[in-house]
Design a protein around this motif. Structure first.
Motif, PDB file in Angstrom:
ATOM      1  N   MET A  49       1.762   9.120  -6.308  1.00  0.00           N
ATOM      2  CA  MET A  49       2.077  10.607  -5.909  1.00  0.00           C
ATOM      3  C   MET A  49       3.214  11.041  -6.860  1.00  0.00           C
ATOM      4  SD  MET A  49       0.662  11.949  -2.316  1.00  0.00           S
ATOM      5  CE  MET A  49       1.625  13.477  -2.635  1.00  0.00           C
ATOM      6  N   LEU A  50       4.188  10.093  -6.986  1.00  0.00           N
ATOM      7  CA  LEU A  50       5.167  10.467  -7.845  1.00  0.00           C
ATOM      8  C   LEU A  50       4.901  10.689  -9.362  1.00  0.00           C
ATOM      9  CD1 LEU A  50       8.256   8.528  -5.935  1.00  0.00           C
ATOM     10  CD2 LEU A  50       8.021  11.153  -6.183  1.00  0.00           C
ATOM     11  N   ARG A  51       3.898   9.802  -9.684  1.00  0.00           N
ATOM     12  CA  ARG A  51       3.428   9.861 -10.980  1.00  0.00           C
ATOM     13  C   ARG A  51       2.960  10.998 -11.312  1.00  0.00           C
ATOM     14  NH1 ARG A  51      -1.441   6.418 -12.945  1.00  0.00           N
ATOM     15  NH2 ARG A  51      -1.605   7.588 -15.042  1.00  0.00           N
ATOM     16  N   SER A  52       1.908  11.654 -10.358  1.00  0.00           N
ATOM     17  CA  SER A  52       1.259  12.929 -10.337  1.00  0.00           C
ATOM     18  C   SER A  52       2.007  14.202 -10.404  1.00  0.00           C
ATOM     19  CB  SER A  52       0.195  13.176  -9.546  1.00  0.00           C
ATOM     20  OG  SER A  52       0.504  13.319  -8.254  1.00  0.00           O
ATOM     21  N   ASP A  53       3.414  13.832  -9.854  1.00  0.00           N
ATOM     22  CA  ASP A  53       4.063  15.111  -9.635  1.00  0.00           C
ATOM     23  C   ASP A  53       5.377  15.003 -10.633  1.00  0.00           C
ATOM     24  OD1 ASP A  53       2.598  16.196  -7.369  1.00  0.00           O
ATOM     25  OD2 ASP A  53       3.903  15.239  -5.996  1.00  0.00           O
ATOM     26  N   LEU A  54       5.464  13.800 -11.416  1.00  0.00           N
ATOM     27  CA  LEU A  54       6.517  14.005 -12.371  1.00  0.00           C
ATOM     28  C   LEU A  54       6.711  15.078 -13.192  1.00  0.00           C
ATOM     29  CD1 LEU A  54       8.869  11.957 -12.864  1.00  0.00           C
ATOM     30  CD2 LEU A  54       7.440  10.848 -14.892  1.00  0.00           C
TER      31      LEU A  54
ATOM     32  N   LEU B  91       0.913  -1.235  -0.018  1.00  0.00           N
ATOM     33  CA  LEU B  91       0.005  -0.138   0.034  1.00  0.00           C
ATOM     34  C   LEU B  91       0.649   1.233  -0.009  1.00  0.00           C
ATOM     35  CD1 LEU B  91      -3.028  -0.999   2.406  1.00  0.00           C
ATOM     36  CD2 LEU B  91      -2.836  -0.730   0.082  1.00  0.00           C
ATOM     37  N   ALA B  92       1.961   1.365   1.034  1.00  0.00           N
ATOM     38  CA  ALA B  92       2.830   2.423   0.737  1.00  0.00           C
ATOM     39  C   ALA B  92       3.453   2.578  -0.277  1.00  0.00           C
ATOM     40  CB  ALA B  92       3.611   2.282   1.915  1.00  0.00           C
ATOM     41  N   THR B  93       4.034   1.594  -0.908  1.00  0.00           N
ATOM     42  CA  THR B  93       4.686   1.723  -2.340  1.00  0.00           C
ATOM     43  C   THR B  93       3.715   2.167  -3.528  1.00  0.00           C
ATOM     44  OG1 THR B  93       5.935  -0.324  -1.685  1.00  0.00           O
ATOM     45  CG2 THR B  93       5.722   0.399  -4.001  1.00  0.00           C
ATOM     46  N   THR B  94       2.467   1.784  -3.448  1.00  0.00           N
ATOM     47  CA  THR B  94       1.237   2.161  -4.319  1.00  0.00           C
ATOM     48  C   THR B  94       1.180   3.463  -4.300  1.00  0.00           C
ATOM     49  OG1 THR B  94       0.469  -0.197  -4.500  1.00  0.00           O
ATOM     50  CG2 THR B  94      -0.847   1.517  -5.334  1.00  0.00           C
TER      51      THR B  94
ATOM     52  N   VAL C  39       1.576  13.917   3.323  1.00  0.00           N
ATOM     53  CA  VAL C  39       1.312  12.796   2.831  1.00  0.00           C
ATOM     54  C   VAL C  39       2.423  12.057   2.399  1.00  0.00           C
ATOM     55  CG1 VAL C  39      -0.064  11.590   0.633  1.00  0.00           C
ATOM     56  CG2 VAL C  39      -0.881  13.480   2.049  1.00  0.00           C
ATOM     57  N   TYR C  40       3.625  12.633   1.517  1.00  0.00           N
ATOM     58  CA  TYR C  40       4.698  12.165   1.294  1.00  0.00           C
ATOM     59  C   TYR C  40       5.518  11.579   2.704  1.00  0.00           C
ATOM     60  CZ  TYR C  40       5.234  13.077  -3.878  1.00  0.00           C
ATOM     61  OH  TYR C  40       4.949  13.149  -4.924  1.00  0.00           O
ATOM     62  N   GLY C  41       5.673  12.300   3.419  1.00  0.00           N
ATOM     63  CA  GLY C  41       6.003  11.713   4.717  1.00  0.00           C
ATOM     64  C   GLY C  41       5.411  10.642   5.608  1.00  0.00           C
ATOM     65  N   MET C  42       4.232  10.619   5.587  1.00  0.00           N
ATOM     66  CA  MET C  42       3.274   9.463   6.035  1.00  0.00           C
ATOM     67  C   MET C  42       3.616   8.259   5.210  1.00  0.00           C
ATOM     68  SD  MET C  42      -0.388  11.170   7.721  1.00  0.00           S
ATOM     69  CE  MET C  42      -0.806  10.771   6.048  1.00  0.00           C
ATOM     70  N   LEU C  43       3.404   8.259   3.858  1.00  0.00           N
ATOM     71  CA  LEU C  43       3.731   7.232   3.079  1.00  0.00           C
ATOM     72  C   LEU C  43       5.222   6.824   3.223  1.00  0.00           C
ATOM     73  CD1 LEU C  43       1.865   8.240  -0.032  1.00  0.00           C
ATOM     74  CD2 LEU C  43       1.188   6.300   1.499  1.00  0.00           C
ATOM     75  N   GLY C  44       6.061   7.649   3.135  1.00  0.00           N
ATOM     76  CA  GLY C  44       7.447   7.160   3.375  1.00  0.00           C
ATOM     77  C   GLY C  44       7.634   6.484   4.398  1.00  0.00           C
ATOM     78  N   TYR C  45       7.277   6.893   5.879  1.00  0.00           N
ATOM     79  CA  TYR C  45       7.218   6.493   6.922  1.00  0.00           C
ATOM     80  C   TYR C  45       6.771   4.992   7.071  1.00  0.00           C
ATOM     81  CZ  TYR C  45       6.810   5.478  11.817  1.00  0.00           C
ATOM     82  OH  TYR C  45       6.880   4.795  13.254  1.00  0.00           O
TER      83      TYR C  45
END
Length: 122
Positions: free
Chosen positions: A14-19, A6-9, A103-109
């Motif tokens: 998010m990275l895809r939308s920010d690319l 889930l975290a990887t997805t 959001v990036y922080g929570m997903l990264g954690y």
């Protein structure tokens, strides 16, 4: 295992939308809120701001902000600065840097903790 997936997805989406924003640079431009798009889900009404954004040819286009909120904010008629990837005014969005960083922080954690747990180190 499920937490890591889930975290990887989430990070990948998010990275895809920010690319485009990361690779091509961004432009900051003024925009006006002209109305809200609303949808009902599970008994709740959710809103997306519709922005009137200047395009590259001197005209204006309407763009729906991708962030969905439970309230119609910002208010109709409000002028604010939006960002879009250079050359893509149709991808304009209201910048919420603290929200995106959170959001990036929570997903990264979650990614790191799940990975350590999977390796038996957590």
């Amino acid at each position: 295992m499920i937490g890591l997936a889930l975290a990887t997805t989430g990070l990948a989406l998010m990275l895809r939308s920010d690319l485009l924003y990361i690779r091509g640079g961004t432009r900051r431009i003024p925009a006006q809120i002209v109305r809200h798009h609303h949808v009902r889900r599970g008994g709740a009404t959710l809103y997306n701001a519709i922005l009137l954004v200047p395009d590259e040819r001197g005209g204006f286009i309407e763009v729906r902000d991708p962030l969905t909120t439970p309230f119609p904010t910002p208010v109709i008629g409000e002028l604010l600065t939006v960002v879009h990837p250079t050359g893509y005014p149709a991808r304009a969005r209201i910048p919420y840097p603290w929200f995106r960083a959170g959001v990036y922080g929570m997903l990264g954690y979650a990614f790191v903790i799940s990975g350590l747990e999977l390796m038996g180190l957590g």
